[in-house]
Write an enzyme that holds these catalytic residues in place. Structure first.
Site, PDB file in Angstrom:
ATOM      1  NE  ARG A 137     -29.172  12.198  33.705  1.00  0.00           N
ATOM      2  CZ  ARG A 137     -30.260  12.939  33.666  1.00  0.00           C
ATOM      3  NH1 ARG A 137     -31.325  12.519  33.018  1.00  0.00           N
ATOM      4  NH2 ARG A 137     -30.298  14.101  34.257  1.00  0.00           N
ATOM      5  CB  ALA A 138     -27.986   7.963  26.712  1.00  0.00           C
TER       6      ALA A 138
END
Length: 649
Positions: free
Chosen positions: A275-276
C-alpha cells in the site's frame, strides 16, 4: 457565520499541501493530522470544504449518486439515464467520537419492515460523506466497532448494513481526514495504514508568527463575515488551482524511473505490504499535477515519500512516526540509473559523515557510575507477548479486548426491552412479543401489527478495556541493573498488551520516603513507556505509601470514569523498609484494597535465598501472585504443559 478562511491559517505548509493533494486526488486516501492541542488542526480541515469544487447529484437521491455513473445498487434507485440532477457544494461530514454505529452506517425501521414488509433505510454519516470529506476529530479515541466500520468502508468503497435478514448496500467513497493528539494515545495500526498521508504539526516558537495568529483570530471573532471577505479572493484563486490540477491529473505520466525510485524508497524504509508504494505513487502524480507538470519527477517522489511513509515505516510499538532525510536521499540516489561517481566512497564504507559520532548500540548512554544515592535508569529489553490478566466479573465499560463485559458487539446472550440499553434489534424476540396481541390490535393484513413496546434488542457479551494501574517499587532493593532490566521488560510487555487491548494506563512509583503519581491514568501507553524508561531507583521501600497512593488514584478515577473497571499491578519484591512499622502499615494498606480491586502482585524477588514477602503481600491484597519470569504468555503455556505431562506420567 462563515467558516475561517483556508488561506488565513498561518504556517503549517506540510498540512496545507497534504490537504490540497488529497483534494486533487481522493484516491490518495486522506490525511491523518497529528499534533498537540491548540494548533489549529480542526480549523484548517473545516476550512478545506469551501475550496472543493461542487458535485453533481441526482435529484431526491439521499446517497449523492453521480448522474453520469449512478450506483446500480443505490437504495433510492435505480436511476434512469438522464435523471434530473443538480449541483451542490462538496460536504464536510463530521463523525463524532461517541457516535452510535446506527448513526454512522444507517439504520432500518424495524416496525415498518415487520408490519409492511418495506425496507425503510435511514442513511447514516457514511452516506452523507459520499463524494465528499469525512472528518473525525480525535480519531484515536474512536471506539473499536466504529473503527471496524470505517475500515470496511475505506477498503470496499461501500457501506453495507446487515440487520435481521435485511441487507442494504450503498456507495461510500470519501476522503478520510482525522486529527489526533498523540499524548492521548496512538491509533490502531489497521486504521493508521488506511490514511494515505500523515502530517505532524506543532505550534510555532517564533514570537512574530504567534502574534500574527492571535491577531487574525481576534479579527475573525470580532467580524467573521468581514474577515472572510478579506481572504475570499485568495481562497477563490486556490480553489481554481485545485480544480485545474484535478483536470490535469489524468494526463500526468508516471515513468518507470519514478516507479523505481518509489520502490527503492519503500524498500529502504522496510514498510509492510504494497500500500505504501501505491499511495506514494498516487501522491507523486497529484503533486506533479499541482505543480502543473505532466510527468512525475524526483521532486514529486521526494515530497510524496515525506507525506506517505512516516506512519508506515517498520518501527517498535512505542516509537514516534518519522523518516530519516538522509536515508530518503540515499534511497533516491540508489535508484538513479547511473552508477556511483568517482568521488563516492563506494559500497561498504559504512563510515559516518564527517564530524558525526557513531550512534551507540540500542540508543543507550555509555555506562558509568551515578552520583549520589540514585542509580541511573536501566534500559528495558525487547518486549514479549504477555499473559492476559482479567478483571473479575462482568462489566459494562468501553469496548476493548481484556475483560468480559456487556457491549454493543459480541455474542448474543439474551434480549432486553426498548429503553433499557438499546442496541441491535432482535427480530425473533420482537415477533414473539407482538404475536399474542395481533387479534386485539385488529390485524387484518399479512404483516404484523407492531408497537414500540414490542421491540426487543439483543443483549451481547464481548470484551471491555480496563484501567491498568501499575504501582512500581523503585527503591534501592530493586536497583540491580540486570534485575531492573528484567522488571522493566516485563512491565513494558504489559504496557504493549494494554495498548493492544485498548486499556487506560497509569503509573505510581514509590521510593525513599514516599510515593508519587508518575503518570495520571491516560490512554497514551506511549507516555507510560517513556516514564518507565526514565525510572531511576534508590532509597528505602515505602510500600504502604505506594499502596495508599494507588488507592487514592483509583478512588478519583472511579468518579471520573465509573464504568471502566481497574486492574492493579503491584511490581515489588515485597519488602517494606520505610520506618519501624513499615510492614504493619503495608498490611493495613493492602487490606484497604483487598476485595475492592482486582490485583496482581508481580514478584521481583531473585536469588537463591528468597523471603517470599511478595507472596504474603498478594495474600493480604487478595491478589494473584505472579513471579516476574512468568509474565510471558509462552512461559504460562510451558508451565501448563509441564503439569499435564507430570500428571500423565
Amino acid at each position: 457565520m462563515k467558516p475561517y478562511p483556508f488561506t488565513a491559517v498561518v504556517g503549517m505548509p506540510d498540512l496545507r499541501l497534504a490537504l490540497v493533494l488529497s483534494s486533487i486526488s481522493p484516491a490518495v486516501g486522506g490525511v491523518l493530522v497529528r499534533g498537540e492541542k491548540g494548533t489549529a488542526k480542526s480549523t484548517m480541515v473545516r476550512a478545506l470544504a469551501g475550496l472543493l469544487p461542487g458535485v453533481d447529484v441526482v435529484d431526491a437521491c439521499r446517497f449523492s449518486c453521480d448522474p453520469v455513473e449512478p450506483d446500480p445498487a443505490c437504495p433510492d434507485g435505480p436511476h434512469a439515464e438522464g435523471s434530473p440532477a443538480h449541483r451542490r457544494p462538496a460536504r464536510l461530514v463530521e463523525l463524532p467520537v461517541g457516535a452510535a454505529e446506527d448513526r454512522v452506517i444507517g439504520s432500518l425501521n424495524l416496525e415498518r419492515a415487520l408490519a409492511d414488509g418495506v425496507t425503510d433505510f435511514q442513511p447514516g454519516l457514511l452516506a452523507a460523506a459520499h463524494r465528499g470529506l469525512l472528518y473525525v476529530d480525535e480519531v484515536n479515541l474512536l471506539h473499536d466497532h466504529l473503527v471496524d466500520t470505517l475500515l470496511d468502508a475505506a477498503a470496499m468503497g461501500r457501506a453495507t448494513v446487515e440487520r435481521e435478514g435485511v441487507s442494504v448496500s450503498h456507495a461510500a467513497r470519501f476522503v478520510l481526514i482525522g486529527t489526533m493528539n498523540p499524548e492521548e494515545g496512538e491509533l490502531r495500526p489497521q486504521l493508521l495504514d488506511r490514511f494515505g498521508l500523515t502530517v505532524e504539526v506543532a505550534s510555532s516558537r517564533d514570537p512574530e508568527l504567534r502574534v500574527e495568529v492571535v491577531r487574525r483570530r481576534l479579527a475573525y471573532e470580532a467580524d467573521p463575515d468581514g474577515f472572510a471577505g478579506q481572504y475570499a479572493a485568495a481562497d477563490a484563486e486556490l480553489a481554481a488551482d485545485i480544480e485545474a490540477a484535478q483536470r490535469l491529473l489524468p494526463s500526468v505520466k508516471l515513468p518507470d524511473d519514478a516507479l523505481r525510485q518509489i520502490a527503492e524508497v519503500c524498500a529502504s524504509f522496510e514498510v509492510d505490504g504494497m500500500r505504501a508504494d501505491i499511495v506514494t505513487a498516487r501522491t507523486a502524480v497529484a503533486h506533479a499535477a499541482w505543480a502543473g507538470r505532466t510527468e512525475v519527477t524526483t521532486d514529486d517522489v521526494r515530497v510524496a515519500a515525506r507525506l506517505a511513509l512516516p506512519h508506515r515505516r517498520r518501527r517498535n510499538p512505542f516509537d514516534a512516526p518519522g523518516i530519516s532525510e538522509e536515508q530518503l536521499e540515499q534511497a533516491l540516489q540508489d535508484a538513479e540509473p547511473e552508477g556511483p561517481g568517482p568521488d563516492d566512497d563506494g559500497p561498504g564504507s559504512g563510515a559516518p559523515p564527517e564530524g558525526e559520532a557513531p550512534p551507540s548500540e540500542g540508543g543507550q548512554e555509555p555506562s558509568g557510575g551515578g552520583q549520589g544515592g540514585d542509580q541511573k535508569p536501566a534500559g528495558a529489553g525487547e518486549a514479549f507477548r504477555a499473559r492476559r490478566f482479567e478483571v473479575k466479573g462482568t462489566g459494562e465499560g468501553a469496548a476493548g479486548r481484556r475483560s468480559r463485559a456487556i457491549t454493543d458487539n459480541g455474542r448474543t446472550i439474551g434480549v432486553q426491552p426498548a429503553g433499557t440499553k438499546d442496541g441491535h434489534p432482535h427480530l425473533l424476540a420482537t415477533v414473539r412479543a407482538a404475536a399474542p396481541h395481533q387479534r386485539s390490535r385488529g390485524r387484518s393484513g399479512a404483516g404484523l401489527v407492531v408497537r414500540p413496546q414490542d421491540l426487543r434488542f439483543a443483549r451481547r457479551e464481548g470484551r471491555e478495556g480496563n484501567l491498568v494501574l501499575f504501582c512500581v517499587d523503585a527503591s534501592g532493593s530493586m536497583g540491580a541493573r540486570q534485575r531492573m532490566r528484567e522488571v522493566k521488560t516485563a512491565v513494558l510487555s504489559l504496557l504493549l498488551d494494554a495498548y493492544q487491548r485498548r486499556d487506560k494506563v497509569g503509573l505510581v512509583t514509590f521510593r525513599a520516603s514516599g510515593a508519587e503519581l508518575a503518570l495520571p491514568p491516560t490512554i497514551s501507553v506511549d507516555a507510560a513507556a517513556s516514564r518507565l524508561d526514565g525510572l531511576a531507583t534508590g532509597g528505602r521501600t515505602p510500600l504502604a505509601e505506594g499502596l495508599l497512593e494507588a488507592a487514592r488514584v483509583l478512588r478519583i478515577e472511579a468518579v471520573r470514569d465509573p464504568l471502566r473497571r481497574p486492574l492493579l499491578v503491584v511490581v515489588t519484591d515485597g519488602r517494606a523498609t520505610s520506618g519501624a512499622d513499615a510492614v504493619q502499615r503495608a498490611k493495613q494498606a493492602a487490606g484497604l484494597l483487598a476485595g475492592n480491586v482486582t490485583s496482581i502482585v508481580m514478584d521481583c524477588e531473585s536469588g537463591k535465598m528468597r523471603l517470599g514477602l511478595a507472596a504474603e503481600l498478594a495474600e493480604h491484597l487478595g491478589a494473584e501472585h505472579v513471579p516476574v519470569a512468568e509474565v510471558a504468555a509462552d512461559t504460562l503455556a510451558g508451565a501448563v504443559r509441564t503439569r499435564i505431562s507430570g500428571r500423565a506420567a
